[in-house]
Design a protein around this motif. Structure first.
Motif, short mmCIF file in Angstrom:
data_model
loop_
_atom_site.label_atom_id
_atom_site.label_comp_id
_atom_site.label_asym_id
_atom_site.label_seq_id
_atom_site.Cartn_x
_atom_site.Cartn_y
_atom_site.Cartn_z
N LYS A 1 1.04 -1.17 0.20
CA LYS A 1 -0.11 -0.01 -0.17
C LYS A 1 0.91 1.31 -0.14
O LYS A 1 0.64 2.25 -0.68
CB LYS A 1 -1.07 0.02 1.23
N LYS A 2 2.10 1.27 0.82
CA LYS A 2 2.72 2.45 0.82
C LYS A 2 3.47 2.76 -0.46
O LYS A 2 3.71 3.74 -1.00
CB LYS A 2 3.89 2.21 1.82
N ILE A 3 3.79 1.54 -1.24
CA ILE A 3 4.62 1.66 -2.51
C ILE A 3 3.62 2.25 -3.59
O ILE A 3 4.12 3.23 -4.23
CB ILE A 3 5.12 0.36 -2.91
N LEU A 4 2.28 1.80 -3.47
CA LEU A 4 1.28 2.26 -4.27
C LEU A 4 1.25 3.68 -4.07
O LEU A 4 1.05 4.50 -5.01
CB LEU A 4 -0.21 1.67 -4.18
N GLN A 5 0.90 4.23 -2.69
CA GLN A 5 0.95 5.54 -2.58
C GLN A 5 1.90 6.53 -3.05
O GLN A 5 1.70 7.37 -3.49
CB GLN A 5 0.51 5.85 -1.21
N ARG A 6 3.06 5.85 -2.74
CA ARG A 6 4.38 6.51 -3.23
C ARG A 6 4.45 6.90 -4.80
O ARG A 6 4.87 7.82 -5.28
CB ARG A 6 5.67 5.91 -2.63
N ALA A 7 3.63 5.62 -5.43
CA ALA A 7 3.71 6.05 -6.71
C ALA A 7 2.65 6.89 -7.22
O ALA A 7 2.50 7.19 -8.49
CB ALA A 7 3.74 4.72 -7.61
#
Length: 133
Positions: free
Chosen positions: A115-121
């Motif tokens: 989820k954090k990876i998606l948000q950062r993207a």
């Protein structure tokens, strides 16, 4: 089913490249890149891929045993891209666990980190946009 468009995949992999949290001493960026590419190459569910072991990896293929798959009715042999195979071989040099994708934290942390990876993207991180996308 939802899937990522090519430009969204570019954003996803750019975010993965910035992942710094190690997994079993492997760089987080390598672990996540291998996982996502394996999911893309196979179309398998995350539950099945998390269970595959070193002995299921062949020179160009990955065997996902029936007992790991939804329905549990048949084994599947998937041809992996050269990039995915090269990355997996590199990943396996970083850990000695039997699983290809071992996780050294609480199982729920996989989904939290993604989820954090998606948000950062800058990508949606809803329940419809998780690892199955």
């Amino acid at each position: 089913p939802l899937g990522w468009l090519p430009e969204e995949l570019d954003k996803l992999f750019a975010s993965i490249a910035r992942e710094e949290i190690e997994v079993y001493s492997a760089p987080g960026s390598l672990w996540w890149r291998c996982l996502i590419n394996t999911l893309l190459d196979t179309g398998e569910r995350i539950g099945a891929i998390k269970l595959v072991r070193r002995e299921h990896l062949h020179p160009e293929h990955l065997l996902v045993p029936a007992e790991f798959r939804k329905g549990k009715t048949r084994d599947r042999l998937y041809k992996l891209s050269k990039t995915t195979m090269d990355d997996i071989r590199l990943l396996l040099k970083h850990h000695d666990q039997p699983e290809i994708f071992p996780w050294d934290r609480n199982v729920n942390q996989v989904y939290y980190r993604y989820k954090k990876i998606l948000q950062r993207a800058g990508l949606p991180a809803t329940s419809k946009h998780k690892l199955h996308a």
